[in-house]
Write a protein that holds these residues in place. Structure first.
Motif, PDB file in Angstrom:
ATOM      1  N   GLU A  61     -56.016  36.967  81.784  1.00 40.15           N
ATOM      2  CA  GLU A  61     -56.366  36.200  82.975  1.00 40.15           C
ATOM      3  C   GLU A  61     -57.798  36.439  83.424  1.00 40.15           C
ATOM      4  N   PHE A  62     -58.412  37.552  82.993  1.00 38.96           N
ATOM      5  CA  PHE A  62     -59.748  37.898  83.453  1.00 38.96           C
ATOM      6  C   PHE A  62     -60.786  37.717  82.342  1.00 38.96           C
ATOM      7  N   GLN A  63     -60.496  36.946  81.340  1.00 46.08           N
ATOM      8  CA  GLN A  63     -61.468  36.603  80.303  1.00 46.08           C
ATOM      9  C   GLN A  63     -62.029  35.197  80.555  1.00 46.08           C
ATOM     10  N   ALA A  64     -63.082  34.850  79.803  1.00 41.90           N
ATOM     11  CA  ALA A  64     -63.660  33.504  79.942  1.00 41.90           C
ATOM     12  C   ALA A  64     -62.729  32.444  79.381  1.00 41.90           C
ATOM     13  N   PHE A  65     -61.717  32.801  78.620  1.00 40.41           N
ATOM     14  CA  PHE A  65     -60.746  31.861  78.054  1.00 40.41           C
ATOM     15  C   PHE A  65     -59.361  32.260  78.568  1.00 40.41           C
ATOM     16  N   ASP A  66     -58.445  31.404  78.344  1.00 39.76           N
ATOM     17  CA  ASP A  66     -57.062  31.703  78.722  1.00 39.76           C
ATOM     18  C   ASP A  66     -56.284  32.344  77.564  1.00 39.76           C
ATOM     19  N   VAL A  67     -56.371  31.736  76.390  1.00 43.97           N
ATOM     20  CA  VAL A  67     -55.609  32.193  75.227  1.00 43.97           C
ATOM     21  C   VAL A  67     -56.526  32.184  74.015  1.00 43.97           C
ATOM     22  N   PRO A  79     -65.169  27.995  77.161  1.00 44.05           N
ATOM     23  CA  PRO A  79     -66.293  27.107  76.828  1.00 44.05           C
ATOM     24  C   PRO A  79     -66.280  26.630  75.384  1.00 44.05           C
ATOM     25  N   GLY A  80     -65.811  27.461  74.462  1.00 45.81           N
ATOM     26  CA  GLY A  80     -65.730  27.058  73.048  1.00 45.81           C
ATOM     27  C   GLY A  80     -64.290  26.820  72.654  1.00 45.81           C
ATOM     28  N   SER A  81     -64.014  25.601  72.180  1.00 41.91           N
ATOM     29  CA  SER A  81     -62.635  25.247  71.809  1.00 41.91           C
ATOM     30  C   SER A  81     -62.514  24.823  70.353  1.00 41.91           C
ATOM     31  N   GLU A  82     -63.533  25.101  69.524  1.00 46.29           N
ATOM     32  CA  GLU A  82     -63.455  24.714  68.113  1.00 46.29           C
ATOM     33  C   GLU A  82     -62.833  25.852  67.288  1.00 46.29           C
ATOM     34  N   TRP A  83     -62.314  25.490  66.108  1.00 53.13           N
ATOM     35  CA  TRP A  83     -61.765  26.471  65.179  1.00 53.13           C
ATOM     36  C   TRP A  83     -62.915  27.174  64.462  1.00 53.13           C
ATOM     37  N   VAL A  84     -62.801  28.479  64.358  1.00 60.25           N
ATOM     38  CA  VAL A  84     -63.814  29.309  63.714  1.00 60.25           C
ATOM     39  C   VAL A  84     -63.183  29.978  62.495  1.00 60.25           C
ATOM     40  N   GLU A  87     -60.159  29.568  70.715  1.00 60.74           N
ATOM     41  CA  GLU A  87     -59.990  29.943  72.118  1.00 60.74           C
ATOM     42  C   GLU A  87     -59.636  28.703  72.924  1.00 60.74           C
ATOM     43  N   PHE A  88     -58.566  28.839  73.700  1.00 62.36           N
ATOM     44  CA  PHE A  88     -58.112  27.730  74.538  1.00 62.36           C
ATOM     45  C   PHE A  88     -58.433  28.059  76.000  1.00 62.36           C
TER      46      PHE A  88
END
Length: 364
Positions: free
Chosen positions: A233-239, A274-279, A270-271
């Motif tokens: 909950e305290f990261q820049a992403f959720d999941v 800011p970044g939602s692409e597959w790496v 990362e869902f």
């Protein structure tokens, strides 16, 4: 001088008497050959003792007795009957005759007769043997849903708090599920951390880690697929979600120690950030266990995920701890653990997420 009539009559009477006696002689001897007049004759003196008569000597009286009485005809011998040949006396082994009574021989008791005796002797041991009862499965046990196979599962729970200049309360809960068969191995774990300080929530994260290995008979090589889902909950992403596959190698697989390494490839995403692409990323893992007592176990695990395009961007998940089994109750154990998640690109937050705790494990 011619004789007178009286002498002639006397001579005639004597001739008639002599002819009658001759005619009655066979009747006096009888059919058995016994002559009553023979008893009136004097017996010859006994013969001196000599060797016992052989079979030939015994055969002569038998042959004489076999002769028919005078006046009877001898029946002709059959054509198939060969003349008797007297053999010399040879010692032959004694042959038991069927009409001779044999001593009774004690027979062993029948197998059926021993049954009651054996059962009577073993009855105390059979009665004292404990009866094996089938375990009762509950809905929260994996064997209830997937069958009575060698499942290893448990629930973890830990609580920590402090009060004074500042108030804090930390909670950690989770569980694990493991299973190993002849052709595969499955391992899954889940934990959740939550911390409040002075009434403010400062931590809330969870990690679901699953791995499935295909085993190849006695080969140390395995083919695996793994997945990790991290929520914070305290990261820049959720999941943050990643999935990887590759090959593993088992260096040690003993009762007291196990060591496995693996490498492969996969992707992460990362869902809610800011970044939602597959790496695309590589994966390197090591898993080690050491059992140094009957109820003491040390374990260490580390997963390293560098990006294929830039190995400087990576993530590391590490978990290590000690586990002590309790005697009473036997399905409880104490666990001291430390987990850390490191991200080389924290996106404005702390790169480390470290948790250490003391947990009580209840094995299902």
């Amino acid at each position: 001088m011619r004789p007178g009539p009286l002498p002639l009559l006397v001579l005639l009477a004597l001739g008639v008497l002599a002819a009658g006696a001759a005619a009655q002689a066979p009747a006096l001897i009888g059919p058995t050959g016994h002559n009553p007049y023979r008893e009136l004759l004097p017996l010859p003196p006994p013969a001196p003792p000599g060797p016992p008569p052989g079979p030939s000597a015994a055969a002569e009286p038998a042959a004489a007795d076999a002769l028919p009485p005078p006046g009877e005809s001898v029946p002709p011998a059959p054509a198939e009957t060969a003349p008797a040949v007297v053999q010399p006396a040879v010692a032959q082994p004694a042959v038991a005759q069927p009409d001779v009574a044999q001593p009774a021989v004690a027979q062993p008791p029948a197998a059926e007769a021993l049954g009651p005796v054996v059962e009577a002797e073993l009855a105390p041991d059979i009665a004292a043997a404990p009866t094996v009862e089938e375990p009762i499965l509950h809905w929260y046990q994996p064997a209830y849903w997937f069958g009575p196979t060698p499942w290893d599962s448990g629930i973890e729970f830990g609580l920590n708090g402090s009060s004074g200049t500042s108030e804090s309360l930390s909670f950690r809960g989770g569980g694990f599920m493991k299973r190993k068969a002849d052709d595969y191995k499955f391992d899954a774990s889940l934990y959740y951390n939550k911390t409040h300080s002075n009434g403010v929530e400062v931590q809330s994260n969870a990690l679901l880690d699953t791995r499935y290995d295909w085993l190849f008979d006695d080969s140390p090589w395995t083919l695996f697929v793994m997945s990790q889902t991290f929520y914070d909950e305290f990261q820049a992403f959720d999941v943050n979600f990643n999935v990887n596959t590759g090959f593993g190698y088992t260096w040690f697989d003993e009762e007291w120690t196990k060591l496995t390494t693996s490498m492969g490839t996969g992707a992460s995403r990362e869902f809610g950030g800011p970044g939602s692409e597959w790496v695309q990323e590589a994966s390197f893992s090591v898993n080690y266990e050491l059992k140094f007592a009957d109820n003491h176990r040390f374990y260490a695990k580390a997963d390293y995920f560098p990006e294929w395009e830039s190995f400087g961007n990576y993530r590391v998940l590490a978990d290590t701890g000690l586990q002590f089994s309790l005697h009473e109750p036997s399905n409880l154990s104490l666990k001291l653990s430390a987990t850390d998640r490191y991200d080389s690109d924290p996106q404005g937050v702390a790169p480390h997420n470290l948790n250490y705790s003391a947990l009580l494990i209840w094995k299902l």
